[in-house]
Structure formats: structure tokens, C-alpha cells
Design a protein around this motif. Sequence first.
Motif, mmCIF file in Angstrom:
data_model
loop_
_atom_site.group_PDB
_atom_site.id
_atom_site.type_symbol
_atom_site.label_atom_id
_atom_site.label_comp_id
_atom_site.label_asym_id
_atom_site.label_seq_id
_atom_site.Cartn_x
_atom_site.Cartn_y
_atom_site.Cartn_z
ATOM 1 N N GLU A 19 1.003 -1.472 -0.085
ATOM 2 C CA GLU A 19 0.083 0.000 -0.276
ATOM 3 C C GLU A 19 1.325 1.316 -0.159
ATOM 4 N N THR A 20 0.550 2.683 -1.361
ATOM 5 C CA THR A 20 1.051 3.546 -0.895
ATOM 6 C C THR A 20 0.531 4.509 -1.128
ATOM 7 N N THR A 21 0.746 5.872 -0.411
ATOM 8 C CA THR A 21 0.078 7.541 -0.412
ATOM 9 C C THR A 21 0.207 7.387 -1.999
ATOM 10 N N ASP A 22 -0.288 8.090 -2.558
ATOM 11 C CA ASP A 22 -0.507 8.710 -3.729
ATOM 12 C C ASP A 22 0.226 10.136 -3.663
ATOM 13 N N THR A 23 0.214 11.065 -4.993
ATOM 14 C CA THR A 23 0.582 12.930 -4.482
ATOM 15 C C THR A 23 -1.469 13.445 -4.077
ATOM 16 N N CYS A 24 -1.984 12.946 -4.687
ATOM 17 C CA CYS A 24 -3.683 13.846 -3.716
ATOM 18 C C CYS A 24 -3.864 12.565 -2.568
ATOM 19 N N GLY A 25 -2.522 12.207 -1.500
ATOM 20 C CA GLY A 25 -3.264 11.242 -0.671
ATOM 21 C C GLY A 25 -3.742 10.307 -0.017
ATOM 22 N N TYR A 27 -5.003 6.112 -0.159
ATOM 23 C CA TYR A 27 -4.347 4.953 -0.228
ATOM 24 C C TYR A 27 -4.531 4.755 -1.309
ATOM 25 N N ILE A 28 -3.327 4.007 -1.797
ATOM 26 C CA ILE A 28 -3.456 3.305 -3.308
ATOM 27 C C ILE A 28 -2.864 1.250 -2.980
ATOM 28 N N VAL A 29 -3.405 0.634 -3.026
ATOM 29 C CA VAL A 29 -2.950 -0.749 -2.671
ATOM 30 C C VAL A 29 -2.673 -1.289 -3.935
ATOM 31 N N ASN A 30 -2.106 -2.296 -4.271
ATOM 32 C CA ASN A 30 -1.331 -2.689 -5.667
ATOM 33 C C ASN A 30 -1.344 -4.566 -4.823
ATOM 34 N N LEU A 31 -1.821 -5.105 -5.682
ATOM 35 C CA LEU A 31 -1.527 -6.873 -6.323
ATOM 36 C C LEU A 31 -0.709 -7.383 -6.886
ATOM 37 N N LEU A 32 0.380 -8.239 -7.106
ATOM 38 C CA LEU A 32 1.264 -8.967 -7.349
ATOM 39 C C LEU A 32 0.967 -10.188 -7.465
ATOM 40 N N THR A 33 1.713 -11.308 -8.656
ATOM 41 C CA THR A 33 1.093 -12.556 -8.218
ATOM 42 C C THR A 33 2.182 -13.086 -9.499
ATOM 43 N N GLY A 34 2.897 -14.230 -8.952
ATOM 44 C CA GLY A 34 3.239 -15.502 -9.778
ATOM 45 C C GLY A 34 3.898 -15.948 -9.863
ATOM 46 N N THR A 35 4.105 -16.741 -10.263
ATOM 47 C CA THR A 35 4.373 -19.035 -10.139
ATOM 48 C C THR A 35 5.263 -19.170 -9.152
ATOM 49 N N LEU A 36 5.096 -19.892 -8.169
ATOM 50 C CA LEU A 36 6.623 -20.151 -7.782
ATOM 51 C C LEU A 36 7.042 -21.494 -8.398
ATOM 52 N N ASN A 37 8.626 -21.346 -8.565
ATOM 53 C CA ASN A 37 9.213 -22.247 -9.733
ATOM 54 C C ASN A 37 10.272 -23.161 -8.961
ATOM 55 N N THR A 49 -5.762 -3.465 -8.364
ATOM 56 C CA THR A 49 -5.075 -2.025 -7.563
ATOM 57 C C THR A 49 -6.786 -1.391 -7.091
ATOM 58 N N GLN A 50 -6.336 -0.629 -6.020
ATOM 59 C CA GLN A 50 -7.956 0.022 -5.539
ATOM 60 C C GLN A 50 -7.547 0.827 -4.847
ATOM 61 N N GLU A 51 -8.410 1.250 -4.530
ATOM 62 C CA GLU A 51 -8.338 3.050 -3.517
ATOM 63 C C GLU A 51 -8.851 2.416 -2.538
ATOM 64 N N LEU A 52 -8.568 2.984 -1.004
ATOM 65 C CA LEU A 52 -9.342 1.683 -0.383
ATOM 66 C C LEU A 52 -9.235 3.261 0.608
ATOM 67 N N ASP A 53 -11.020 3.688 1.023
ATOM 68 C CA ASP A 53 -11.003 3.964 2.168
ATOM 69 C C ASP A 53 -9.883 4.937 3.014
#
Length: 204
Positions: A19-25, A27-37, A49-53
Motif C-alpha cells: 500500500e502506498t499514498t499517491d500525490t493526492c493523498g 491510499y492505493i493498494v496493489n497486488l502482484l502475483t506470479g508462479t513459484l518454481n 489495484t484499488q483505492e482504499l478509504d
Amino acid sequence: MPKIKEIIGYNYIYSIVDETTDTCGRYIVNLLTGTLNENFASKSYLIGTQELDRTNNVSISKFVNDSLTKFYISNAVPSEKVLLMLSDAAAYMLKSAQNLKIFYSNLINVTSLGHGVNRIADEIRNKFQDINILVNSAKKIFTKSPLRIQYYKDKLPGVPLPSQPVITRWGTWLNAAHFYADNFAPIKEILNSFAEDSIAIRDC
């Protein structure tokens, strides 16, 4: 998304949530995924990706679960295949990983090593308050002062201006402390030559 889903398939997967805060203040959260090998490192793909209250363990848990559900839409999420979640060491992230174990029983939460290193750097900064005052005060002296900057460059040609640390950028304070250790005598001479009655100069 269909292309990413085809690459990941029903392999064992990891998730990276941050989660990070963008230039407008916001709260933006991101989810990345990948395979385990075990044979090669896999590429990470942004699947949510989503803006959170507000940022807390409930909102993060819901976001991760919803993102995985949307990613596998029309098929059930292979819950036994979700093995790893990488996050920072914030208390709400640790709690959200515990919440997610209800849905993904094999999930292991691993916190970023970078955050641990940053905490060590913060502790060093807290233990050396005199150096912290020097670093912060000198930063103020040369910020937006073309005359002082020119004087510095005339006295110390070829030596870069003092580092301007940003607390949220890991290691910048340590770099500044090293800079003052390496250039202490000439910088002391320059600071002593400034005639202005400035609080920052007195602190230095």
C-alpha cells in the motif's frame, strides 16, 4: 488478464501486496502475483489495484481475497496453491496475512528485508541525535539559497553539495552522515564563515 491467467494457470503462486499514498493523498493498494518454481525465478504480474478509504488489516485482507477471486473468475480460487504472501512489516499487514490464512491454509507471510534494513537505519538515526541535528540543519542552510550554494562551490570545487536525506527513502540519512564524516573540516569552515544569525547555522 486472460494472458496472465494462462501463464500462471493452476501452479503454486505467491502474492506481493503493498500500500502506498499517491500525490493526492489517496491510499492505493496493489497486488502482484506470479508462479513459484524451484528451477527459475518467475515474473510478477499486477492483477489488482484499488483505492482504499482507510488502510487496516480488514481492508487489505478483503482486497487480496477479492483480487484473487476476480482473477480466477468463473473458477474457484485454488486456495491450496496460494503459498506465499510478501508484504512490509507493518502491523496491519501482518494481521491481514493471519486473516487470509482462513481462506488459504498453506499461506506463509514473508516481510520485506528492505523494511528491516530501514528500521535499523532509523534506529541509528535516533541514537545519534547530534549528527541528526547537523544533517537536518545543514539541509536547511543550502536549500533555496543560491548565494550560499555558490560560496560552497567556490570553496569546495568538485565536492557535491551536502546530501539532502528524505526519511522515506531508505539509507539517504546514512549517506548524508557519511558525507559529513568525510568532509567535516571543510564544511565546518564554510558554516563558520556564514555571518547570518540563522537558527540552522547556530544548530550546525
